[in-house]
Design a protein around this motif. Structure first.
Motif, PDB file in Angstrom:
ATOM      1  N   UNK A   1     -14.567  -5.985   9.578  1.00 19.59           N
ATOM      2  CA  UNK A   1     -13.737  -7.042   8.986  1.00 19.59           C
ATOM      3  C   UNK A   1     -12.706  -5.941   8.834  1.00 19.59           C
ATOM      4  N   UNK A   2     -12.072  -5.071   9.148  1.00 22.70           N
ATOM      5  CA  UNK A   2     -11.222  -4.074   8.488  1.00 22.70           C
ATOM      6  C   UNK A   2      -9.722  -4.750   7.251  1.00 22.70           C
ATOM      7  N   UNK A   3      -9.522  -3.856   6.279  1.00 23.92           N
ATOM      8  CA  UNK A   3      -8.066  -4.302   5.679  1.00 23.92           C
ATOM      9  C   UNK A   3      -7.176  -3.873   6.287  1.00 23.92           C
ATOM     10  N   UNK A   4      -6.174  -3.974   5.210  1.00 23.51           N
ATOM     11  CA  UNK A   4      -5.171  -3.071   5.798  1.00 23.51           C
ATOM     12  C   UNK A   4      -5.086  -1.353   5.436  1.00 23.51           C
TER      13      UNK A   4
ATOM     14  N   UNK B   1       0.859  -1.176   0.129  1.00 25.16           N
ATOM     15  CA  UNK B   1      -0.363   0.077  -0.059  1.00 25.16           C
ATOM     16  C   UNK B   1       0.653   1.429   0.239  1.00 25.16           C
ATOM     17  N   UNK B   2       1.841   1.104   0.648  1.00 15.06           N
ATOM     18  CA  UNK B   2       3.169   2.336   0.788  1.00 15.06           C
ATOM     19  C   UNK B   2       3.630   2.695  -0.585  1.00 15.06           C
ATOM     20  N   UNK B   3       4.114   1.170  -1.122  1.00 17.17           N
ATOM     21  CA  UNK B   3       4.061   1.436  -3.452  1.00 17.17           C
ATOM     22  C   UNK B   3       3.633   2.153  -3.489  1.00 17.17           C
ATOM     23  N   UNK B   4       2.266   1.987  -3.381  1.00 21.23           N
ATOM     24  CA  UNK B   4       1.000   3.003  -4.392  1.00 21.23           C
ATOM     25  C   UNK B   4       1.439   3.798  -3.915  1.00 21.23           C
ATOM     26  N   UNK B   5       0.776   4.485  -2.944  1.00 17.76           N
ATOM     27  CA  UNK B   5       0.486   5.840  -2.543  1.00 17.76           C
ATOM     28  C   UNK B   5       1.746   6.823  -2.936  1.00 17.76           C
ATOM     29  N   UNK B   6       3.017   5.656  -2.804  1.00 16.60           N
ATOM     30  CA  UNK B   6       4.146   6.517  -3.475  1.00 16.60           C
ATOM     31  C   UNK B   6       4.595   6.650  -4.755  1.00 16.60           C
ATOM     32  N   UNK B   7       4.368   5.552  -5.020  1.00 13.54           N
ATOM     33  CA  UNK B   7       4.508   5.812  -6.779  1.00 13.54           C
ATOM     34  C   UNK B   7       3.299   6.625  -7.369  1.00 13.54           C
ATOM     35  N   UNK B   8       2.282   6.079  -7.141  1.00 15.01           N
ATOM     36  CA  UNK B   8       1.478   7.444  -7.399  1.00 15.01           C
ATOM     37  C   UNK B   8       1.321   8.262  -7.546  1.00 15.01           C
ATOM     38  N   UNK B   9       1.773   9.281  -6.086  1.00 15.89           N
ATOM     39  CA  UNK B   9       2.175  10.432  -6.528  1.00 15.89           C
ATOM     40  C   UNK B   9       2.987  11.180  -6.538  1.00 15.89           C
TER      41      UNK B   9
ATOM     42  N   UNK C   1      -6.972  -9.508   8.846  1.00 15.02           N
ATOM     43  CA  UNK C   1      -6.439  -9.444   8.212  1.00 15.02           C
ATOM     44  C   UNK C   1      -5.441  -7.457   9.546  1.00 15.02           C
ATOM     45  N   UNK C   2      -7.111  -7.563  10.741  1.00 15.48           N
ATOM     46  CA  UNK C   2      -6.532  -6.445  11.711  1.00 15.48           C
ATOM     47  C   UNK C   2      -5.746  -7.574  12.902  1.00 15.48           C
ATOM     48  N   UNK C   3      -5.631  -8.398  12.951  1.00 14.18           N
ATOM     49  CA  UNK C   3      -4.883  -8.829  14.176  1.00 14.18           C
ATOM     50  C   UNK C   3      -3.994  -9.171  13.705  1.00 14.18           C
ATOM     51  N   UNK C   4      -3.104  -9.457  12.117  1.00 15.60           N
ATOM     52  CA  UNK C   4      -2.478  -9.997  11.209  1.00 15.60           C
ATOM     53  C   UNK C   4      -1.314  -8.126  11.197  1.00 15.60           C
ATOM     54  N   UNK C   5      -1.994  -7.308  11.930  1.00 17.10           N
ATOM     55  CA  UNK C   5      -1.252  -6.275  11.193  1.00 17.10           C
ATOM     56  C   UNK C   5      -2.024  -5.559  12.782  1.00 17.10           C
TER      57      UNK C   5
END
Length: 526
Positions: free
Chosen positions: A454-457, A103-111, A239-243
């Motif tokens: 049920x939350x996503x990342x 997700x961080x890369x999507x935001x970075x390269x999108x910006x 996903x929440x627990x894994x994060x």
């Protein structure tokens, strides 16, 4: 087969500007060298060790006939090692297909303008995905970045039990029957069953070779997720627990590993470990192949995974599932399942795409029922047959494939192995039947025991990502150390707990919680 397998906003004017830039190279001062011959260029992972080249795959030849679009595939081995080099090239492919970006890369390269915004294209050219997002608004929320743009399309599954979403516990059914036991439904029963497994010679060989909970070393997480759920930490899904977050009784996002409930989880696991009910090799010493071999010798009492086939074809039918593990009072457990968005970077269109609308239309097919069918089942009469009851079952050349029906199907269609494809998965029942298996039966009503949320990342801003990176790395390293020490009894949890919490605070726990709470608030905004 072992394979490792998160509100549309935005300015139409800004999107149009970016799309215009994308068509001519994206504002980098560099022009594209690609020729526009009506084809599209996609970069995808190279899986030719188990799979034909995509240019030779039956499914893609069939879809070219349907769509009229030729794909020039470029397949890449060792994507993780080559990602940075590829993304820095002067000219990028039209899109990245089934290649993972965080997700961080999507935001970075999108910006940075390397990936183009897709929200307006989706509205205009992706009716199947729009329908899915209308039926399940969490999909749109999960793929929308903090700046309001969507930079990549998702891998989705509408079935809470499907797509590898839900962890379960699997128990040796022959051992249960011999000992006159039922599969456990709560933590007290779990301890009793595991104790019987390791003390009463259920495999009948006169040797004390039975293991209770036993998997290849390093796969302790699935069991712990089930136990966390039993102790009330599955309030926002897997996903929440894994994060490392959950929602407390007030609906506030909190850190899992600083909660009093987590202390009880580790106490419970330490007791199982001390009594020999968790294999002493839980954290080191046994690889996957040895574990599968031991299962074939009938020494594995229980394991935890998203599907029984993980333990190997020879032993998989020897196990029955428990999907809901309740606490010691017999209540509180919920299904350990993920968000319907299991991946956020399945199809990412780059600045060098000559015709982004064509790309969106091409991939949107797979978010509809016809595309789901083609991507997983193939075509009636060629890769599957329809039984009298309407079930789709692969043809014999797939079912009888020497390495199993899943890899047999993978010789013809793409979306059956490895995951994270840009499409909507069929149900788990449909998949099991297609492979020629009897679908799993659940006696504990998993779909009636879903988490309330049920939350996503979450998507992070660039600033949030920079702050979280070091904190998360250091906290995870310390938590992994603490888990081993607490569960194996090397640290007394009552004596050491306050010191453990103090170290989490020193690492940056309060800042972590502050950022995650802000992300949750942003996610919940309409």
């Amino acid at each position: 087969m072992k394979k490792w397998k998160t509100i549309l906003v935005g300015s139409a004017v800004a999107s149009a500007t970016l799309l215009s830039l994308a068509a001519c190279g994206g504002g980098t001062g560099e022009s594209s060298e690609k020729k526009d011959d009506g084809s599209i260029s996609l970069m995808a992972p190279d899986m030719t060790d188990v799979h034909p080249k995509r240019e030779d795959l039956w499914m893609w030849d069939e879809y070219e006939k349907i769509s009229g679009v030729k794909v020039n595939w470029e397949e890449v081995k060792d994507w993780g090692d080559k990602k940075q080099l590829i993304i820095s090239k002067k000219t990028l492919p039209d899109a990245f297909y089934n290649l993972g970006f965080s997700n961080e890369e999507l935001v970075k390269y999108g910006e940075q303008g390397l990936f183009i915004p897709l929200e307006d294209l989706i509205k205009e050219h992706a009716p199947n995905l729009v329908k899915l997002m209308e039926e399940d608004p969490t999909i749109e929320k999960a793929i929308t970045s903090p700046d309001g743009h969507i930079y990549s399309l998702p891998y989705t599954c509408s079935d809470p039990m499907g797509g590898g979403r839900a962890f379960k516990m699997y128990f040796n059914k022959a051992w249960l029957e011999k000992l006159g036991l039922e599969a456990p439904t709560n933590t007290t029963e779990l301890e009793e069953v595991l104790e019987a497994f390791v003390t009463k010679d259920p495999n009948g060989n006169g040797k004390a070779d039975e293991q209770g909970y036993y998997m290849d070393s390093g796969q302790f997480g699935p069991l712990e997720l089930m136990v966390k759920s039993a102790f009330g930490l599955n309030s926002a899904g897997r996903t929440a627990m894994e994060n490392n977050y959950y929602l407390d009784e007030n609906g506030e996002l909190q850190f899992v590993f600083s909660s009093d409930n987590m202390k009880e989880v580790w106490k419970y696991e330490a007791n199982l470990y001390k009594k020999g009910l968790i294999a002493k090799t839980a954290f080191a010493g046994v690889d996957y192949d040895k574990w599968v071999a031991d299962a074939s010798k009938d020494t594995v009492g229980m394991f935890s995974w998203v599907g029984r086939d993980f333990i190997g074809a020879e032993a998989m039918n020897n196990y029955v599932p428990t999907t809901i593990l309740n606490g010691p009072d017999g209540t509180g457990g919920t299904l350990v399942t993920q968000s319907s968005v299991m991946g956020t970077s399945s199809f990412t269109i780059t600045k060098d795409a000559a015709d982004p609308a064509k790309l969106i239309e091409w991939v949107d097919y797979f978010y509809g029922p016809e595309g789901t069918e083609l991507g997983f089942f193939g075509k009636e009469g060629e890769t599957y047959e329809v039984k009298e009851n309407g079930d789709k079952v692969y043809v014999d050349k797939i079912l009888n494939y020497a390495k199993g029906s899943q890899l047999g199907a993978f010789q013809f269609v793409d979306n059956v192995y490895g995951g994270f494809y840009p499409y909507n998965e069929p149900t788990e029942r449909e998949k099991e039947i297609a492979y020629g298996r009897t679908p799993e039966e659940y006696t504990d009503a998993p779909l009636e025991n879903l988490p309330e949320v049920v939350l996503p990342t979450f998507m992070s801003t660039s600033e949030e990502s920079a702050e979280l990176s070091t904190i998360t790395t250091d906290m995870n390293k310390y938590i992994e150390q603490a888990r081993v020490q607490f569960v194996t009894g090397k640290w007394d949890i009552d004596e050491k707990w306050d010191e453990y919490l103090a170290q989490l605070k020193n690492i940056g726990l309060d800042k972590w919680v502050e950022i995650r709470q802000a992300q949750y608030a942003r996610y919940m905004e309409e």
